[in-house]
Design a protein around this motif. Sequence first.
Motif, short mmCIF file in Angstrom:
data_model
loop_
_atom_site.label_atom_id
_atom_site.label_comp_id
_atom_site.label_asym_id
_atom_site.label_seq_id
_atom_site.Cartn_x
_atom_site.Cartn_y
_atom_site.Cartn_z
N PHE B 278 41.01 38.39 39.28
CA PHE B 278 40.80 39.50 40.37
C PHE B 278 40.82 40.78 39.52
CE2 PHE B 278 41.85 42.91 43.35
CZ PHE B 278 40.73 42.80 44.14
N SER B 281 37.83 42.20 37.27
CA SER B 281 36.89 43.16 37.58
C SER B 281 37.45 44.20 38.25
CB SER B 281 35.85 42.41 38.37
OG SER B 281 36.40 42.05 39.70
N VAL B 314 27.94 40.01 32.44
CA VAL B 314 29.33 40.23 32.79
C VAL B 314 29.88 39.39 34.05
CG1 VAL B 314 30.61 42.06 34.13
CG2 VAL B 314 29.25 42.71 32.10
N VAL B 315 28.95 39.04 34.93
CA VAL B 315 29.60 38.39 35.83
C VAL B 315 30.14 36.68 35.42
CG1 VAL B 315 29.08 37.00 38.11
CG2 VAL B 315 28.17 39.25 37.75
N ILE B 318 33.32 37.10 32.95
CA ILE B 318 34.61 37.32 33.81
C ILE B 318 34.90 35.93 34.46
CG2 ILE B 318 35.28 38.64 35.65
CD1 ILE B 318 34.32 40.96 34.71
N THR B 319 33.79 35.40 35.03
CA THR B 319 34.27 34.14 35.86
C THR B 319 34.54 32.98 34.98
OG1 THR B 319 32.54 34.71 37.41
CG2 THR B 319 33.43 32.65 37.71
#
Lengths: 300, 342
Positions: B278, B281, B314-315, B318-319
């Motif tokens: 969490f 981001s 980015v998504v 990060i995931t």
Amino acid sequence: MSALPDIDALPALPPKRIDWLFRIGLSIVITVTVLAVIGPYIGPYDPTLTTVRVAQPPPSLLELPGLLQGWFAGTLEYPPHFMGTDVSGYDIFSRVIAAPRTDLVIALTANVLSLGIGVFLGLIAGYFRNFATELLMRVSDVMQSFPVFISAMVLVTLAGRSTSNIIIALAFVYIPIYIRLTRAEVLSQKSRGFVEAARAMGNTEIAIALRHVLPNSLTPALIQSSVTIGFAILLTAGLSFVGAGVRPPTPEWGLMISTGANTIILGEWWPSVFPGIAISLTVFGFAVLGNALERRYEDG
Amino acid sequence: MLLKYVLRRLSIGLVQLLGLSIAVFFLIRLLPADPVSRLVGMNASKEAYAQAQMQLGLDRPVLTQLSIYLGFQPDVAPGLLQGSLGVSWVTGSQVTAEIAAYLPVTLELVTLSFLFAFAVAVPVGMLSALRPGGRADKGVFLYSLFAGSQPEFWWGLLFVYVFFFQLGIAPAPLGLLSPMTTPPPHITGFILIDTLLAGQPAKFVEAAHHLMLPVLNLTFVLSGPIIKMVRQNMLRALQSDFVLYANSIGLPRKVVARYALRAAMAPSMTLIGILYGFMLSGAVLVETVFSLGGIGQYSVRSVLAFDYPAIQGVVLVITAISLIVYLLLDLIHAAIDPRIAY
């Protein structure tokens, strides 16, 4: 969603559990809710109109009684700026008390939406276990693995920075939590005796799911609501802070903090400090309330 | 056994990431945004618009765009299969290179904050669990509820006002080094490590000084949920049979506390993982306040500029990191708790 029970259906809270903290939390939540209704009308200034006085510091506590007296007597040139004005000349006090209309409405609506959709899908996923509901859970897993802040930001910015789009984006982000919570509760409820009894009475499966299992599986989701509303307020403010939220001059706490962020290193603290106190107290109030509900639920 | 488990988790993770990539790909294209006019401006001629659209590859059918993004047409442009996240529409450079430059800042900030939050939360949570309902416990409970529900960016600004403007003991919130300092050579991307590797202790101190407030800021908000979790798990552990047994055979209190702590930490790992993911981001607001230039600020920039390849990248990254952190923490969990076997 006619099967949603009202809040009175929950077991009554033993009086000794209502401690001072709970009362504070409740008062904060009630105050903010009242402000969401009347806030925009009761401030001394229109929250969306600038004044000619720019970056005026708030009056000191010593000046305050005199100012109030003068205000009521009508001898002042202009109504006092209790929290000063920002770089554009907006009256900060009027905006701070008008902002719940924006923040709370966004948070509440987003929560009701995600609660409604999430509980419904969670009920289906828990009660009817088949290929479709398995797929639903996998989709929900993928949704839940999205980074929360970035997904909200992407949804709002690409769909257009409007209040309704913020609501939809927040609802989207919070739906998986409700699916998961409700599904888990449904799974534990559906093997209970009352379900079997209802089935023996000749109820259809859909009737059992909606009329018997659903009301008994709502509590975790309702408790989560209080926490979600708090976090939704933080997220709304955070989005405005990075420039991906509501547009100026909408009175919104995060936007106000962001306006003041540029000048706080020069010593102008008031444009960000007052709206920040408002968010801080509001979210804390919802957290306290959520915690009290959770404890009540755990105590049975 | 362990290797098999890790491999299985990694392959599930890969499938999940693939699903996520496709979901993000369609999601941002379903939204009513027009990145082309964003780039060329509203008043651009039809020809300029069409040309930009062609350059971005947006004139191709959506499914063709998807297959290029996934890397099934390496003759057109490299895609995920070739380890490329595409080219940023705004800067024109590789998204992977940009992310590699921004990500370490965030990882460093978040990891340091977690270490400090942990260092605070474990003793505090233990103390309050030793006497549940006592005064200390109530105070700690109140603190953790408060810290866990705060607008962290506002606290960041307050810290800046107090420690920079009023007291003058913190540097201006303008990045990891003062603008006059030349940054150390890029080795790992983690500034504290790079300055040491380059043998520049003065810059190390400077970077640590600049990191002080942001780390304090995140530590504050993180300590809330972590204390709450340590307290609950510790309470549960102290009430369990093995602690009763250890006490009854007369083991010293310290030893018992250590056993209980170990049992309490194991289930905490899952929540730590979720919080860490969490924060990757969520740190964006603190990064913005202190202009640190981390992955969060990169994502804000990309989103506001409608830079689709950068957003997707980015998504995805990060995931992916969150999934790896979950896996690592599950392995630590298994290492602490002998009852868990894979």
